[in-house]
Design an enzyme around this catalytic site. Sequence first.
Site, PDB file in Angstrom:
ATOM      1  N   ASN A 178      -0.952   5.355   3.354  1.00 47.77           N
ATOM      2  CA  ASN A 178      -1.226   4.788   1.994  1.00 47.77           C
ATOM      3  C   ASN A 178      -1.901   5.899   1.157  1.00 47.77           C
ATOM      4  O   ASN A 178      -3.130   6.506   1.518  1.00 47.77           O
ATOM      5  CB  ASN A 178      -1.941   3.695   2.103  1.00 47.77           C
ATOM      6  N   HIS A 236       3.707   0.309  -4.469  1.00 49.13           N
ATOM      7  CA  HIS A 236       2.711   0.991  -3.836  1.00 49.13           C
ATOM      8  C   HIS A 236       2.988   0.893  -2.263  1.00 49.13           C
ATOM      9  O   HIS A 236       3.105  -0.055  -1.781  1.00 49.13           O
ATOM     10  CB  HIS A 236       1.441   0.553  -4.335  1.00 49.13           C
ATOM     11  N   CYS A 254      -5.140   2.039  -6.320  1.00 47.96           N
ATOM     12  CA  CYS A 254      -3.719   2.169  -6.010  1.00 47.96           C
ATOM     13  C   CYS A 254      -2.561   1.640  -7.038  1.00 47.96           C
ATOM     14  O   CYS A 254      -1.604   1.767  -6.886  1.00 47.96           O
ATOM     15  CB  CYS A 254      -3.510   1.416  -4.852  1.00 47.96           C
TER      16      CYS A 254
END
Length: 320
Positions: A277, A247, A111
């Site tokens: 996500n 993020h 990520c």
Amino acid sequence: MRGRICGTGSYIPEHYYDNNDLAKFVETNDEWIRERTGIVRRHIAEEDTTVSMAIKAAKNALTDAKLNADDLDLILVSTITPNTVIPSTACEVQKELGAVNATCFDISAACSGFVYAYNTAQAYIAAGMYQNILVIGSETLSGIVNWKDRGSCILFGDGAGAAVICAEEGEIFPAVTHSDGAKGQVLACESRQQKNWQDKENEKQTYVSMDGQAVFKFAVKKVPEVIGELLQKADLTEKDIDLFVLHQANLRIIESVAKRMKTDLAKFPVNIEEYGNTSSASITILLDELNKTGRFHKGQKIVLCGFGAGLTWGATLIEW
Ligand code: UT7
């Protein structure tokens, strides 16, 4: 020399699971997922793959940048879900685009991947090695998520985003990155054999395993810290920054970061509700949305911040 984002693009597969769809395979419900994460839908690649989504996002970004594929000197793809071990996703993108002058390789930093790849592009430009760089984040997390684990499967989605970074005169903007491999087991996936889902013996290795609370605590501590380090390095304060593009892992993480930084939540754009996500794709999908909806203005100062598996985390300053 330094790089400036001169075009963005993204691609999201059409098919999605909303929270009620997930409640058909795991014991969960819409209210719990919305309250604990802010997520309502996550898109799932049915026909698409990490490579095909990367290509579509890349084409959008090149159009936005008004560049041709053969203007590119470097293609960097950040992904933890490549179609194949070799060749790299970046080489597959090059083949489809016809970017014959580009050097191509992938980056694996989960990520934090887009921030790491963006910084790599900046460093190459500052060193005078390349002029026009395509940076992509593309993920098919649906292929490595354990759809029986309600603690993790509700979070993740598929998608891709891309940015073209072009060289210009000027000093490179500051960036700060960190890694802590000693804590890697809190978010892991031991095997990349994505086709082994049905193999119960290998289930543990082939799926993502996550200690959600440990990752949550890591994020809410390290994100404000690394942004603080970045601002100090840049001799700026929170007030000088127009937008913090984080993020998209969990809305509560973003809210907690804003609170700890004593900064208005309105400076933290979010789209997690729609996509969940998407790991290394999330920052660049959001950048493209903000760009295409006119949220960016020339001269604005923007902080990008990624955090996740590795553990890895980092923040970088950009000027629009
Ligand atoms: O890019 C980085 C990737 N990872 C992350 O960002 C993860 C960060 N962590 C998180 O986002 C949160 O920790 C989660 C969303 C994963 C979990 O939220 P939480 O508030 O930390 O919940 P919890 O794990 O403390 O679980 C609370 C309760 C438990 O039940 P009991 O033991 O209190 O009875 C869980 O079993 O909620 C239960 N639970 C669920 N209930 C309904 C866990 N998952 C679910 C679910 N639906 N999907």
